[in-house]
Design a protein around this motif. Structure first.
Motif, PDB file in Angstrom:
ATOM      1  N   ALA A 188      30.829  53.224  41.141  1.00 52.87           N
ATOM      2  CA  ALA A 188      30.740  51.804  40.820  1.00 52.87           C
ATOM      3  C   ALA A 188      29.285  51.353  40.708  1.00 52.87           C
ATOM      4  O   ALA A 188      28.975  50.365  40.071  1.00 52.87           O
ATOM      5  CB  ALA A 188      31.440  50.989  41.897  1.00 52.87           C
ATOM      6  N   GLU A 207      51.951  38.963  41.468  1.00 54.71           N
ATOM      7  CA  GLU A 207      52.742  38.297  42.500  1.00 54.71           C
ATOM      8  C   GLU A 207      52.075  38.474  43.862  1.00 54.71           C
ATOM      9  O   GLU A 207      51.988  37.532  44.649  1.00 54.71           O
ATOM     10  CB  GLU A 207      54.153  38.896  42.523  1.00 54.71           C
ATOM     11  CG  GLU A 207      55.126  38.120  43.384  1.00 54.71           C
ATOM     12  CD  GLU A 207      56.491  38.786  43.423  1.00 54.71           C
ATOM     13  OE1 GLU A 207      57.113  38.897  42.353  1.00 54.71           O
ATOM     14  OE2 GLU A 207      56.919  39.212  44.506  1.00 54.71           O
ATOM     15  N   ALA A 208      51.594  39.692  44.109  1.00 58.43           N
ATOM     16  CA  ALA A 208      50.927  39.965  45.382  1.00 58.43           C
ATOM     17  C   ALA A 208      49.701  39.071  45.535  1.00 58.43           C
ATOM     18  O   ALA A 208      49.457  38.525  46.616  1.00 58.43           O
ATOM     19  CB  ALA A 208      50.547  41.430  45.467  1.00 58.43           C
ATOM     20  N   TRP A 257      40.610  33.281  40.084  1.00 58.48           N
ATOM     21  CA  TRP A 257      40.586  34.682  40.497  1.00 58.48           C
ATOM     22  C   TRP A 257      41.681  35.464  39.775  1.00 58.48           C
ATOM     23  O   TRP A 257      41.467  36.571  39.284  1.00 58.48           O
ATOM     24  CB  TRP A 257      40.767  34.807  42.008  1.00 58.48           C
ATOM     25  CG  TRP A 257      41.024  36.213  42.449  1.00 58.48           C
ATOM     26  CD1 TRP A 257      42.210  36.882  42.394  1.00 58.48           C
ATOM     27  CD2 TRP A 257      40.073  37.150  42.953  1.00 58.48           C
ATOM     28  NE1 TRP A 257      42.064  38.161  42.841  1.00 58.48           N
ATOM     29  CE2 TRP A 257      40.763  38.354  43.191  1.00 58.48           C
ATOM     30  CE3 TRP A 257      38.708  37.074  43.241  1.00 58.48           C
ATOM     31  CZ2 TRP A 257      40.135  39.477  43.704  1.00 58.48           C
ATOM     32  CZ3 TRP A 257      38.082  38.205  43.754  1.00 58.48           C
ATOM     33  CH2 TRP A 257      38.794  39.381  43.975  1.00 58.48           C
ATOM     34  N   PRO A 278      41.171  42.043  33.164  1.00 57.12           N
ATOM     35  CA  PRO A 278      40.876  43.465  32.966  1.00 57.12           C
ATOM     36  C   PRO A 278      42.032  44.234  32.323  1.00 57.12           C
ATOM     37  O   PRO A 278      41.808  45.210  31.633  1.00 57.12           O
ATOM     38  CB  PRO A 278      40.635  43.984  34.394  1.00 57.12           C
ATOM     39  CG  PRO A 278      40.336  42.791  35.209  1.00 57.12           C
ATOM     40  CD  PRO A 278      41.082  41.656  34.588  1.00 57.12           C
ATOM     41  N   ASN A 279      43.246  43.762  32.531  1.00 51.03           N
ATOM     42  CA  ASN A 279      44.398  44.470  31.982  1.00 51.03           C
ATOM     43  C   ASN A 279      44.715  44.097  30.542  1.00 51.03           C
ATOM     44  O   ASN A 279      45.516  44.761  29.903  1.00 51.03           O
ATOM     45  CB  ASN A 279      45.627  44.221  32.859  1.00 51.03           C
ATOM     46  CG  ASN A 279      45.517  44.948  34.173  1.00 51.03           C
ATOM     47  OD1 ASN A 279      45.566  46.167  34.206  1.00 51.03           O
ATOM     48  ND2 ASN A 279      45.321  44.213  35.245  1.00 51.03           N
ATOM     49  N   GLU A 291      45.569  33.554  46.372  1.00 50.81           N
ATOM     50  CA  GLU A 291      44.420  33.510  45.461  1.00 50.81           C
ATOM     51  C   GLU A 291      44.506  32.306  44.525  1.00 50.81           C
ATOM     52  O   GLU A 291      45.608  31.884  44.135  1.00 50.81           O
ATOM     53  CB  GLU A 291      44.384  34.775  44.608  1.00 50.81           C
ATOM     54  CG  GLU A 291      44.247  36.064  45.385  1.00 50.81           C
ATOM     55  CD  GLU A 291      42.834  36.313  45.876  1.00 50.81           C
ATOM     56  OE1 GLU A 291      41.974  35.435  45.663  1.00 50.81           O
ATOM     57  OE2 GLU A 291      42.601  37.387  46.462  1.00 50.81           O
ATOM     58  N   LEU A 298      53.903  41.285  36.441  1.00 47.73           N
ATOM     59  CA  LEU A 298      53.809  42.488  37.277  1.00 47.73           C
ATOM     60  C   LEU A 298      53.585  42.108  38.736  1.00 47.73           C
ATOM     61  O   LEU A 298      53.104  41.031  39.060  1.00 47.73           O
ATOM     62  CB  LEU A 298      52.676  43.388  36.786  1.00 47.73           C
ATOM     63  CG  LEU A 298      52.920  43.989  35.398  1.00 47.73           C
ATOM     64  CD1 LEU A 298      51.740  44.819  34.963  1.00 47.73           C
ATOM     65  CD2 LEU A 298      54.193  44.817  35.388  1.00 47.73           C
ATOM     66  N   GLU A 299      53.925  43.067  39.612  1.00 49.08           N
ATOM     67  CA  GLU A 299      53.948  42.733  41.033  1.00 49.08           C
ATOM     68  C   GLU A 299      52.559  42.513  41.624  1.00 49.08           C
ATOM     69  O   GLU A 299      52.421  41.794  42.605  1.00 49.08           O
ATOM     70  CB  GLU A 299      54.690  43.827  41.796  1.00 49.08           C
ATOM     71  CG  GLU A 299      56.192  43.643  41.692  1.00 49.08           C
ATOM     72  CD  GLU A 299      56.963  44.921  41.932  1.00 49.08           C
ATOM     73  OE1 GLU A 299      56.324  45.986  42.000  1.00 49.08           O
ATOM     74  OE2 GLU A 299      58.187  44.847  42.032  1.00 49.08           O
ATOM     75  N   PHE A 300      51.534  43.139  41.035  1.00 49.23           N
ATOM     76  CA  PHE A 300      50.225  42.916  41.647  1.00 49.23           C
ATOM     77  C   PHE A 300      49.756  41.472  41.455  1.00 49.23           C
ATOM     78  O   PHE A 300      48.992  40.952  42.270  1.00 49.23           O
ATOM     79  CB  PHE A 300      49.175  43.938  41.193  1.00 49.23           C
ATOM     80  CG  PHE A 300      48.871  43.946  39.719  1.00 49.23           C
ATOM     81  CD1 PHE A 300      47.995  43.048  39.168  1.00 49.23           C
ATOM     82  CD2 PHE A 300      49.448  44.899  38.906  1.00 49.23           C
ATOM     83  CE1 PHE A 300      47.696  43.077  37.823  1.00 49.23           C
ATOM     84  CE2 PHE A 300      49.148  44.939  37.558  1.00 49.23           C
ATOM     85  CZ  PHE A 300      48.279  44.023  37.013  1.00 49.23           C
ATOM     86  N   ARG A 353      40.257  38.371  37.623  1.00 48.40           N
ATOM     87  CA  ARG A 353      40.268  39.690  38.248  1.00 48.40           C
ATOM     88  C   ARG A 353      41.576  40.453  38.096  1.00 48.40           C
ATOM     89  O   ARG A 353      41.591  41.672  38.078  1.00 48.40           O
ATOM     90  CB  ARG A 353      39.917  39.566  39.737  1.00 48.40           C
ATOM     91  CG  ARG A 353      38.546  38.985  39.990  1.00 48.40           C
ATOM     92  CD  ARG A 353      37.462  39.869  39.405  1.00 48.40           C
ATOM     93  NE  ARG A 353      37.413  41.171  40.047  1.00 48.40           N
ATOM     94  CZ  ARG A 353      36.697  41.433  41.134  1.00 48.40           C
ATOM     95  NH1 ARG A 353      35.973  40.485  41.668  1.00 48.40           N
ATOM     96  NH2 ARG A 353      36.715  42.619  41.664  1.00 48.40           N
ATOM     97  N   GLU A 354      42.686  39.740  38.032  1.00 47.03           N
ATOM     98  CA  GLU A 354      43.954  40.457  37.964  1.00 47.03           C
ATOM     99  C   GLU A 354      44.427  40.626  36.523  1.00 47.03           C
ATOM    100  O   GLU A 354      44.914  41.683  36.145  1.00 47.03           O
ATOM    101  CB  GLU A 354      45.034  39.719  38.778  1.00 47.03           C
ATOM    102  CG  GLU A 354      44.658  39.425  40.228  1.00 47.03           C
ATOM    103  CD  GLU A 354      44.611  40.678  41.107  1.00 47.03           C
ATOM    104  OE1 GLU A 354      45.120  41.726  40.682  1.00 47.03           O
ATOM    105  OE2 GLU A 354      44.035  40.593  42.210  1.00 47.03           O
ATOM    106  N   ILE A 355      44.289  39.576  35.719  1.00 49.47           N
ATOM    107  CA  ILE A 355      44.875  39.633  34.371  1.00 49.47           C
ATOM    108  C   ILE A 355      43.872  40.112  33.333  1.00 49.47           C
ATOM    109  O   ILE A 355      44.131  41.066  32.592  1.00 49.47           O
ATOM    110  CB  ILE A 355      45.458  38.263  33.977  1.00 49.47           C
ATOM    111  CG1 ILE A 355      46.563  37.882  34.965  1.00 49.47           C
ATOM    112  CG2 ILE A 355      46.012  38.299  32.568  1.00 49.47           C
ATOM    113  CD1 ILE A 355      47.104  36.510  34.779  1.00 49.47           C
ATOM    114  N   PRO A 407      41.674  45.849  26.606  1.00 55.24           N
ATOM    115  CA  PRO A 407      41.697  46.763  25.459  1.00 55.24           C
ATOM    116  C   PRO A 407      42.224  46.138  24.169  1.00 55.24           C
ATOM    117  O   PRO A 407      41.532  46.178  23.155  1.00 55.24           O
ATOM    118  CB  PRO A 407      42.566  47.921  25.939  1.00 55.24           C
ATOM    119  CG  PRO A 407      42.437  47.899  27.413  1.00 55.24           C
ATOM    120  CD  PRO A 407      42.285  46.465  27.800  1.00 55.24           C
TER     121      PRO A 407
END
Lengths: 395, 551
Positions: free
Chosen positions: A70, A284-285, A295, A303-304, A291, A280-282, A299-301, A307
């Motif tokens: 990193a 939800e987590a 955020w 980056p996914n 959060e 997706l569950e992450f 950070r969660e959405i 592409p």
């Protein structure tokens, strides 16, 4: 200060202190050497710059061999900041170039950094993608260094109109007696530059709105979605012509109008892709963790969905670029005397009819057209490869 | 079992052998290199024989199953050996020859019938496709045949069910419809690739019985692939135990199950023997978490009605039931994802807000959740460092070097090497490792209660057992309470202190483990308990007889 940043980044791995100090010392020495050797001589300055480019890339290659962690991104940021400071020094000390050139060079350097960073993946790129990348890099370099490499000034009238090719004017002169080659070089900067800025703006607007709509859903989604539907219902070229006629054709309004029109497409894509991630569950987590919205989007959405968005950026860039050229050709784009490929085609279009007499001169309007075509093809090659790779990674 | 009679009758003469694979080698392409994933396996299958292939994920059992049809997945290739099906070498056969064989003489039943059926066509249309294509029978005959087979597979309404679309029938029915489809051309060989893995135990037993029955009726040879030794011992005449693409042990079913020769086979057999030591009765009057008379619905569809349960400190409450019984919904109500229409959730005697958005950070912290699918429960674009570090930073404001040290400590706690794993992305982890990361993320918040939603059902049995042991150790060390949602009674027997049995959104029975597991049972608990496959090869026949007798 930047040395400290770079140093701490290196500290991320377990290399001994001695080697770290040695790296820092060599680093410092090289920079001082370059700064000292440069006179108020343009060529020496260019050489100095090239050497620093090469040197920073070498440092990066050294790093990427040492470790893959990193810390890598921190090193890149550190080197870029450092590079920026060096550029400022140059500019302060020798007042050599305009700001635009300086920013262009930084852009080139960032490209080089990115290529080293992703060398692992780039190494296996197919020849078409390499062709595209080389084309793009050449365009960026030409755009960046336009004031240095162009033989004349952008709007300078240097001879009588329609001089033939060869001699002092490699590609002849245009309808007002300006050097065509110079105009082509500056055109790269203007056309590509505006298209780039516009696309970035379109993605910031559309991407953010799309992610927001997907994350919040409910009435926010409905409101934004219907607004976009309204904008998309009107043919974009006609809509742009209409608005530009009303607000005038300043660069600012051109960029904003096209960016808003294009952001509708980005919105649709960003929302559609993000919808699949939001469930997706992450996510939800993260929600259950408590959060905040910012955020979760960042950070969660984000980056996914990167592409497909990056691939879309390449395509969208081409469309914007062609759109600006089309507007320029119609007389509502970038205004004279600013050099621009679209309007250059229009201004010199009459020369085609001289094909029987002077074949080379008749090619003049085709050169900017070819420049547009080549960049479009290049960008599409890179995007194709990237899309292929991104879809492959998903398994 | 008539396996022995069958094999003795058919050992004479080579023509009996329907499929032979000799020195089969298969390679997979990854990171720009070909890796061998199956290292020279020999398989012999006689007509009418059922051969069980067993092993964990990555053992190469599915790959071998597909190779039996002369097929290799995308990114794989058959690199060596012979596959001889009834005298034809499939490795050398042309595409046309293979096409003529597949579907008509070799058929395949996939793990997920829901994914393998085309949702846009009716079941019977998909059934008729193969026989009509291969010119075996005209459409009208194929339809009549389909209805006959649906009946033999004990599908309800055999004449009408074929005219439904895949989404209109249940998972177990779909799996049987797929078996019927594989039977359509009366193949010589069927490859069953984990046909019951995605099903509940109560459904699994019906599908197993149907498959077993039909394979015997038509005397079809079958390759039965599964990771569950108990299941395969019901189905197979012979078993091959595979690991890392190598053969570990091969033999008749009974000797393998009763007297395994290799350590690995013994490990597979010993799975599900883990038992939590019994604990004392809970002390204190106020439970850590109390669900009080909760009724909830998705839109207008009622899911829960009057559900109540208590979870005491340092104890494990297992919530059991089949899909759709409302056990995950109960978890959603507790976490505040689904506000109940009636009833409330009390935490240490204090009512929690029905929606998580209005709960305080501290309330959220004390109640953590671990999900069934570790693949989607952690963000694939974040590194392990960030995944575990975020709750530390968010809830406990631990930053910088302290955070780094704590993340490393947590990694050690879940038995992963910090130096090796801290910078990895989830894509570089196995399923079990991902689930461990999920556990570490929950632990990072320093919770008091962890809700485990089917945490082991997506994992191989040996890996699942390791995870259960880890969770148990963490409970002993940290004094956590667990709410353990599962449909697998073996898991319940292993880890629970108390059991709550749910059916159709209601609690049918609840109490301490010993009480629930000793007769007399509630009727539904009895059904659940008797449906758990046992390692005994006669188990399935016995259970079916018992049930027939009961009716």
């Amino acid at each position: 200060m930047t040395m400290a940043v770079a140093g701490s980044a290196f500290a991320g791995q377990s290399s001994p202190w001695v080697s770290r100090i040695a790296v820092a010392a060599v680093h410092f020495f090289v920079i001082v050497l370059f700064l000292g050797s440069v006179q108020t001589n343009t060529w020496a300055a260019i050489l100095g710059f090239l050497a620093i480019h090469a040197y920073s890339v070498a440092v990066l290659v050294y790093w990427s061999r040492m470790a893959r962690s990193a810390a890598g991104d921190t090193v890149i940021v550190a080197l870029t900041v450092e590079y920026l400071l060096i550029c400022v020094l140059f500019w302060e000390l020798f007042s050599l170039w305009a700001w635009s050139t300086f920013f262009g060079l930084v852009l080139v350097q960032i490209c080089a950094f990115a290529m080293v960073r992703y060398w692992r993946e780039l190494r296996h790129a197919p020849p078409t993608a390499w062709f595209g990348m080389v084309v793009i890099l050449i365009y960026v370099m030409i755009a960046a260094t336009a004031p240095i490499i162009a033989p004349f000034g952008e709007t300078e009238i240097v001879a009588s109109e329609y001089e033939p090719w060869g001699g002092k004017f490699l590609m002849g002169t245009d309808n007002l007696g300006r050097d065509t080659l110079t105009r082509i070089i500056y055109g790269a900067r203007n056309t590509v530059g505006f298209a780039f800025v516009t696309t970035v703006l379109a993605f910031v607007l559309g991407g953010f709105a799309g992610l927001l709509a997907a994350t919040l859903r409910g009435w926010v989604d409905q409101a934004l979605g219907r607004l976009v539907d309204i904008l998309m219902a009107i043919p974009s070229l006609i809509f742009a012509l209409l608005i530009l006629t009303v607000v005038g054709t300043s660069i600012m309004s051109l960029v904003v109008v096209i960016a808003v029109l294009d952001s509708t497409r980005v919105f649709r894509l960003a929302r559609a892709v993000a919808m699949n991630v939001v469930v997706l569950e992450f996510v939800e987590a993260a929600n259950l963790r408590g959060e905040g919205l910012w955020w979760i989007i960042r950070r969660e959405i984000l980056p996914n969905v990167m592409p497909p968005l990056v691939a879309e950026f390449g395509l969208r860039f081409c469309f914007v670029f062609l759109f600006i050229s089309a507007l320029s050709f119609l007389g509502l784009g970038i205004q004279p005397p600013t050099a621009d490929w679209g309007s250059m085609v229009r201004d010199n279009a009459t020369l085609i009819s001289f094909a029987a007499g002077d074949f080379q001169l008749a090619l003049t309007p085709l050169v900017p057209a070819a420049a547009i075509a080549l960049l479009t093809v290049g960008v599409n090659f890179v995007v194709d490869w990237f899309l292929h790779k991104a879809s492959g990674l998903k398994e | 079992m008539n396996a022995e009679a069958k094999t003795t009758a058919k050992t004479d003469g080579q023509s009996d052998v329907i499929l032979t694979m000799r020195g089969l080698r298969i390679e997979g392409y990854a990171d720009e290199v070909w890796h061998e994933i199956v290292h020279g396996v020999d398989v012999t299958l006689r007509r009418g024989e059922v051969l069980g292939l067993i092993g964990e994920s990555g053992a190469g059992k599915s790959t071998i199953g597909l190779a039996a049809m002369g097929f290799a997945r995308d990114g794989c290739r058959i690199s060596g050996g012979q596959i001889i099906f009834d005298g034809i070498d499939l490795t050398k056969a042309s595409d046309d020859e293979l096409r003529a064989l597949r579907g008509s003489r070799i058929a395949y039943v996939a793990q997920s019938a829901a994914a393998a059926f085309n949702p846009a066509h009716r079941l019977i249309d998909q059934y008729c496709e193969a026989p009509v294509q291969h010119g075996i029978m005209p459409r009208s005959e194929a339809e009549a045949d389909a209805k006959d087979l649906y009946g033999r597979l004990q599908l309800p309404d055999p004449d009408g069910i074929g005219f439904r679309y895949p989404h209109q029938v249940s998972g177990g029915q779909l799996q049987r419809a797929m078996t019927a489809m594989a039977m359509a051309c009366r193949p010589d060989l069927i490859v069953f690739d984990e046909p019951t893995t995605a099903l509940d135990v109560t459904t699994q037993i019906e599908v197993l019985a149907a498959i077993k029955n039909i394979v015997q009726q038509f005397d079809t040879a079958a390759l039965y692939i599964t990771h569950d030794l108990a299941v395969v011992s019901q189905m197979a005449d012979r078993i091959m135990v595979l690991r890392y693409g190598n053969l570990v042990e091969e033999g008749e079913t009974r000797p393998i199950v009763e007297d395994p020769q290799k350590d690995y086979t013994r490990d597979l057999l010993a799975v599900r023997t883990f038992r939590k030591p019994p604990v004392d009765e809970p002390e204190g009057d106020i439970p850590l978490l109390r669900v009080e008379n909760v009724t909830a619905a998705y839109g207008k569809v009622p899911v829960l009605s009057g559900v109540s349960m208590d979870i005491h400190e340092k104890r494990t409450v297992a919530v059991v039931g089949e899909s759709g019984s409302g056990k995950s919904t109960t978890a959603r109500v507790i976490t505040g994802l689904l506000p109940p229409s009636e009833g409330r959730v009390l935490y240490e005697g204090q009512a929690l807000d029905p929606t998580y958005r209005k709960r305080s950070k501290d309330e959220l912290r004390r109640l953590q959740m671990i999900y069934q699918m570790p693949d989607t429960a952690i963000n694939p674009r974040q590194r392990v460092r960030d995944i575990i570090g975020r709750p530390l930073e968010f809830y406990l404001a631990i930053r910088g070097e302290e955070k780094e040290a704590r993340v490393r400590q947590l990694l050690q706690m879940i038995e992963l090497d910090p130096d090796d794993f801290i910078d990895r992305h989830p894509g570089e982890l196995s399923g079990g490792q991902k689930q461990r990361i999920c556990i570490a993320r929950a632990l990072a918040a320093e919770p008091e209660l962890i809700i485990c939603d089917e945490v082991t059902s997506a994992l191989d049995q040996l890996v699942a057992e390791e995870i259960l042991k880890l969770l148990q150790r963490l409970q002993d060390d940290l004094g956590l309470a667990y709410m353990f949602i599962t449909h697998d009674l073996a898991t319940v027997k292993a880890i629970a202190d108390e059991i709550v049995v749910m059916l159709a959104g209601e609690v049918v029975e609840q109490g301490p483990k010993q009480e629930i597991l000793t007769p007399p049972h509630h009727e539904y608990t009895e059904l659940l308990l008797s449906s758990v496959p046992e390692m005994d090869p006669d188990w399935l026949d016995r259970v079916l007889e018992d049930r027939a007798a009961a009716i």
